[in-house]
Design a protein around this motif. Structure first.
Motif, mmCIF file in Angstrom:
data_model
loop_
_atom_site.group_PDB
_atom_site.id
_atom_site.type_symbol
_atom_site.label_atom_id
_atom_site.label_comp_id
_atom_site.label_asym_id
_atom_site.label_seq_id
_atom_site.Cartn_x
_atom_site.Cartn_y
_atom_site.Cartn_z
ATOM 1 N N SER A 169 42.263 38.562 27.212
ATOM 2 C CA SER A 169 41.790 37.816 28.382
ATOM 3 C C SER A 169 42.773 36.717 28.779
ATOM 4 O O SER A 169 43.106 36.559 29.955
ATOM 5 C CB SER A 169 40.421 37.189 28.117
ATOM 6 N N SER A 173 44.602 36.146 23.121
ATOM 7 C CA SER A 173 43.632 37.209 23.422
ATOM 8 C C SER A 173 44.090 37.999 24.643
ATOM 9 O O SER A 173 44.918 37.538 25.441
ATOM 10 C CB SER A 173 42.250 36.610 23.694
ATOM 11 N N THR A 191 40.823 31.998 26.078
ATOM 12 C CA THR A 191 39.967 31.952 27.258
ATOM 13 C C THR A 191 40.743 32.151 28.561
ATOM 14 O O THR A 191 41.917 31.807 28.664
ATOM 15 C CB THR A 191 39.219 30.604 27.356
ATOM 16 N N ARG A 192 40.023 32.688 29.531
ATOM 17 C CA ARG A 192 40.603 32.826 30.870
ATOM 18 C C ARG A 192 40.844 31.469 31.504
ATOM 19 O O ARG A 192 41.814 31.282 32.235
ATOM 20 C CB ARG A 192 39.690 33.675 31.762
ATOM 21 N N ASP A 222 45.995 38.292 30.158
ATOM 22 C CA ASP A 222 45.800 38.790 31.518
ATOM 23 C C ASP A 222 45.829 37.640 32.510
ATOM 24 O O ASP A 222 46.540 37.689 33.517
ATOM 25 C CB ASP A 222 44.481 39.559 31.633
ATOM 26 N N GLU A 223 45.087 36.604 32.227
ATOM 27 C CA GLU A 223 44.962 35.475 33.167
ATOM 28 C C GLU A 223 46.257 34.695 33.295
ATOM 29 O O GLU A 223 46.651 34.306 34.390
ATOM 30 C CB GLU A 223 43.831 34.553 32.704
#
Length: 97
Positions: free
Chosen positions: A49, A47, A15-16, A52-53
């Protein structure tokens, strides 16, 4: 060198929200000046996401060359490594455009 062990926060990162939480813990360590080992040993899932975060958005705080100089990775499985590389590549491309 300072070690940041992701296993202390779980084995699956998708999760972000979790990415943001861990980026906020990482950033002060990186800014202190010691090289930070991003240790993913024992982590199963990262993930795109989350990557990235947590990792790629560090490029908002410093240029890629500085991020490379201040951090190193350990223990990434092939799928997690791919997620991190894809996230960094996309974010870097986005910031350059």
């Amino acid at each position: 060198m300072v070690e940041f062990k992701f296993i202390e926060y779980g084995t699956d990162f998708g999760t972000r929200d979790m990415g943001k939480k861990l980026r906020e813990k990482l950033l002060p360590l990186i800014k202190e000046g010691d090289k930070v080992v991003l240790d993913f040993t024992g982590v199963n899932v990262v993930s795109n996401s989350f990557a990235d975060e947590c990792i790629a958005k560090l490029l908002f705080e410093m240029p890629l060359e500085e991020l490379k100089r201040c951090t190193t990775f350990r223990g990434l499985n092939p799928l997690a490594e791919r997620s991190v590389l894809v996230a960094l590549r996309r974010r870097y491309k986005y910031l350059k455009s």
